[in-house]
Design a protein around this motif. Structure first.
Motif, PDB file in Angstrom:
ATOM      1  N   MET A   1      -5.556  -9.929   1.351  1.00 14.14           N
ATOM      2  CA  MET A   1      -4.851 -11.079   1.937  1.00 14.14           C
ATOM      3  C   MET A   1      -3.827 -11.651   0.970  1.00 14.14           C
ATOM      4  N   ASN A   2      -4.024 -11.451  -0.302  1.00 19.85           N
ATOM      5  CA  ASN A   2      -3.124 -12.025  -1.296  1.00 19.85           C
ATOM      6  C   ASN A   2      -1.836 -11.237  -1.476  1.00 19.85           C
ATOM      7  N   SER A   3      -1.690 -10.091  -0.815  1.00 18.12           N
ATOM      8  CA  SER A   3      -0.454  -9.328  -0.962  1.00 18.12           C
ATOM      9  C   SER A   3       0.707 -10.121  -0.382  1.00 18.12           C
ATOM     10  N   LYS A   4       1.872 -10.009  -1.041  1.00 16.66           N
ATOM     11  CA  LYS A   4       3.041 -10.782  -0.615  1.00 16.66           C
ATOM     12  C   LYS A   4       3.474 -10.394   0.794  1.00 16.66           C
ATOM     13  N   ASN A   5       3.358  -9.111   1.122  1.00 17.74           N
ATOM     14  CA  ASN A   5       3.765  -8.660   2.451  1.00 17.74           C
ATOM     15  C   ASN A   5       2.890  -9.278   3.545  1.00 17.74           C
ATOM     16  N   THR A   6       1.578  -9.331   3.277  1.00 14.48           N
ATOM     17  CA  THR A   6       0.663  -9.918   4.266  1.00 14.48           C
ATOM     18  C   THR A   6       0.949 -11.392   4.456  1.00 14.48           C
ATOM     19  N   LEU A   7       1.112 -12.112   3.350  1.00 12.71           N
ATOM     20  CA  LEU A   7       1.378 -13.549   3.447  1.00 12.71           C
ATOM     21  C   LEU A   7       2.717 -13.825   4.115  1.00 12.71           C
ATOM     22  N   PHE A   8       3.718 -13.003   3.800  1.00  7.83           N
ATOM     23  CA  PHE A   8       5.023 -13.178   4.437  1.00  7.83           C
ATOM     24  C   PHE A   8       4.909 -12.975   5.946  1.00  7.83           C
ATOM     25  N   ALA A   9       4.177 -11.937   6.347  1.00 11.47           N
ATOM     26  CA  ALA A   9       4.004 -11.657   7.777  1.00 11.47           C
ATOM     27  C   ALA A   9       3.251 -12.789   8.466  1.00 11.47           C
ATOM     28  N   VAL A  10       2.211 -13.309   7.801  1.00 15.74           N
ATOM     29  CA  VAL A  10       1.408 -14.387   8.385  1.00 15.74           C
ATOM     30  C   VAL A  10       2.252 -15.640   8.592  1.00 15.74           C
ATOM     31  N   PHE A  11       2.931 -16.085   7.539  1.00 16.82           N
ATOM     32  CA  PHE A  11       3.677 -17.337   7.653  1.00 16.82           C
ATOM     33  C   PHE A  11       4.923 -17.179   8.526  1.00 16.82           C
ATOM     34  N   THR A  12       5.540 -16.013   8.528  1.00 15.32           N
ATOM     35  CA  THR A  12       6.672 -15.789   9.429  1.00 15.32           C
ATOM     36  C   THR A  12       6.225 -15.872  10.882  1.00 15.32           C
TER      37      THR A  12
END
Length: 541
Positions: free
Chosen positions: A1-12
């Motif tokens: 969950m801490n990967s930047k890609n995952t967080l970017f996808a979640v918040f986008t």
């Protein structure tokens, strides 16, 4: 969950769903707030709030000022009305992350930010906009700045903290200051930080708050004198606690309200409550073994006041949600770090319960309540279900499996609500449809009047803000006018017919349901027609 890609996808994805929610129509209180904001633009008076031509006292003006600025930039629209509060909430999500990171860890901060941003209360009250949303955003930002000041002793953080707390007070009254005081004061008292408690720096808060509040208080005094000041500081909030607008003695109201208002995280919240209470029963000192007490103080003190107050409503719970979220996020992260198998199993069960509940609601909305063959809706839901299954089956990260499926379920639910359900529901809001037809048919010089209809949509949606006739004597005073329109209900129609008789040249009928009172009859397509009342648009020559 801490990967930047995952967080970017979640918040986008979260931002996209919020943006979709900027467009559906609003009614009841939200329409009233839009009407007050519109008056500022129409009149050019930024200091004295009005609604249907009369001075407005119920809420302070900060939200209305922001909305009016947005109207000036983007034009009069739902998007412009809802956007300012959403921007403040985005800032509060970041502030909550920074606050949580200060006292716990970056990982806990990320969990808290994701949970807070995807909680149902935030989605709901940025669609059906309430002042509680803007007040809470300012409280979170203000408390975060104060927390950083107490850690770093940088004066600018103290000043900004009380500026935002002042904004909170200018949005909904002293309750904004009270929640912040519960959080900060409780933290200092429980941690026995006597030096900071008695520091003279707190006196600086008085001139800061005074400067921020001056325009609000000046406008109230100009319109209402000292009674307006008294209402702002005491009568309004004290009256709600005392139940002057009606008594609700259900002391567990906010516990069962939390079940749906905190979706998809409500099961996690109750698991956290249970384990915290159990640890305190086993070891009474456990309640003082915390990194901070802002969250616990605000939750317990304000939550207790809400529970015993006479007047209750789901949106009153809003200021509790960010503080609750930090507590739950910390407990989730701690349980994972400690590999507490029993608690993690409970979280896993809670996850499946919340997933099942969310998916049932989504499927009912698109198949039964307002069935749809829209391919975009079904494609989004299919992608969401596939991602949920993939994460649950393929991911080896416990945190990812606990958080991401529920975030996706929340996105699916609120995509359906914002894009499909609310627009369909508001198609049955007769007064808005009547305003649309008035805009289409009426000449610019033709007055719009409301009679026996007490909601506020006609003060925003109509191209000409309506006047209001309060009784039949008042209605008869308009006999001298010609070529005007009346929006009324069934009771009012018979009286309009009797007063104006052969002067009525057109009558349009609109099916109507007050959206805040959707019930089983309305949600069931087979009985929906029986739940609807009539709203009339009448032209008088």
């Amino acid at each position: 969950m801490n990967s930047k890609n995952t967080l970017f996808a979640v918040f986008t994805s979260i931002v996209i769903i919020y943006i979709i929610g900027l467009f559906p129509e609003v009614g009841i209180d939200s329409a009233k707030y839009a009407g007050v904001s519109r008056y500022i633009i129409d009149s050019g008076d930024w200091l004295h709030m009005h609604i249907y031509g009369k001075p407005y006292l119920q809420k302070p003006p900060f939200m209305f000022w922001l909305n009016a600025i947005s109207f000036q930039i983007f034009g009069m629209s739902m998007f412009a009305f809802k956007l300012p509060t959403l921007l403040f909430t985005f800032a509060s999500i970041f502030a909550l992350f920074k606050f949580t990171k200060l006292y716990y860890s970056k990982n806990t901060g990320i969990i808290a930010a994701v949970m807070y941003a995807s909680s149902q209360m935030l989605f709901l009250y940025h669609n059906d906009l309430h002042t509680d949303a803007l007040m809470t955003a300012n409280v979170v930002i203000g408390v975060s700045f104060i927390a950083y000041y107490l850690s770093t002793k940088q004066l600018w953080q103290f000043i900004l903290g009380f500026v935002f707390i002042g904004f909170a007070v200018s949005t909904k009254g002293p309750i904004g200051l009270a929640v912040a005081a519960f959080a900060v004061g409780g933290h200092l008292l429980i941690s026995k930080n006597w030096k900071q408690i008695f520091s003279p720096i707190w006196l600086l808060a008085i001139p800061i708050l005074s400067l921020v509040l001056f325009p609000t208080l000046k406008g109230l005094y100009d319109q209402f004198g000292w009674e307006g000041i008294k209402f702002f500081f005491w009568t309004n909030n004290a009256g709600r606690i005392a139940g002057s607008h009606g008594m609700n003695k259900d002391y567990a109201f906010y516990l069962h309200t939390l079940i749906y208002i905190y979706l998809p995280w409500s099961a996690y919240a109750f698991i956290t409550f249970y384990n915290h209470i159990r640890s305190i029963v086993k070891n009474k000192k456990a309640m003082f073994n915390r990194n901070e007490f802002y969250t616990y103080s605000a939750l317990l003190i304000f939550g207790s006041i809400l529970s015993v107050s006479g007047q209750k409503a789901p949106h009153y719970l809003y200021p509790v949600i960010p503080f609750l979220t930090v507590i739950v996020a910390d407990f989730i992260n701690t349980s994972i770090v400690k590999n507490a198998s029993g608690i993690l199993k409970a979280f896993s069960i809670g996850r499946y319960i919340m997933l099942g509940l969310s998916l049932i609601v989504v499927l009912l909305a698109v198949t039964f309540v307002f069935g749809t063959s829209n391919l975009l809706i079904w494609l989004v839901l299919l992608i969401g279900i596939v991602v949920i299954v993939y994460v649950l089956v393929k991911s080896d990260d416990v945190l990812t499996k606990l958080i991401i499926p529920l975030v996706i379920s929340s996105l699916m639910l609120n995509f359906v609500l914002n894009y499909h359900f609310m627009p369909k529901a508001f198609s049955y809001h007769g007064a808005i449809r009547a305003c649309n037809m008035y805009d289409e048919l009426a000449n610019d010089d033709e007055l719009l009047l409301t009679y026996k209809y007490k909601q506020f949509e006609t003060f925003f949606y109509a191209k000409k803000v309506s006047e209001r006739a309060m009784d039949i004597d008042n209605l008869e005073k308009y006999k001298r006018k010609s070529n005007f329109w009346i929006i009324t209900n069934q009771e009012g129609k018979s009286e309009v017919d009797s007063v104006y008789q052969d002067r009525i040249s057109r009558t349009e009928i609109f099916k109507h349901k007050k959206i805040s009172q959707m019930d089983g009859k309305f949600l069931n397509p087979r009985t929906r027609e029986n739940s609807l009342k009539n709203i009339y648009l009448i032209k008088v020559e």
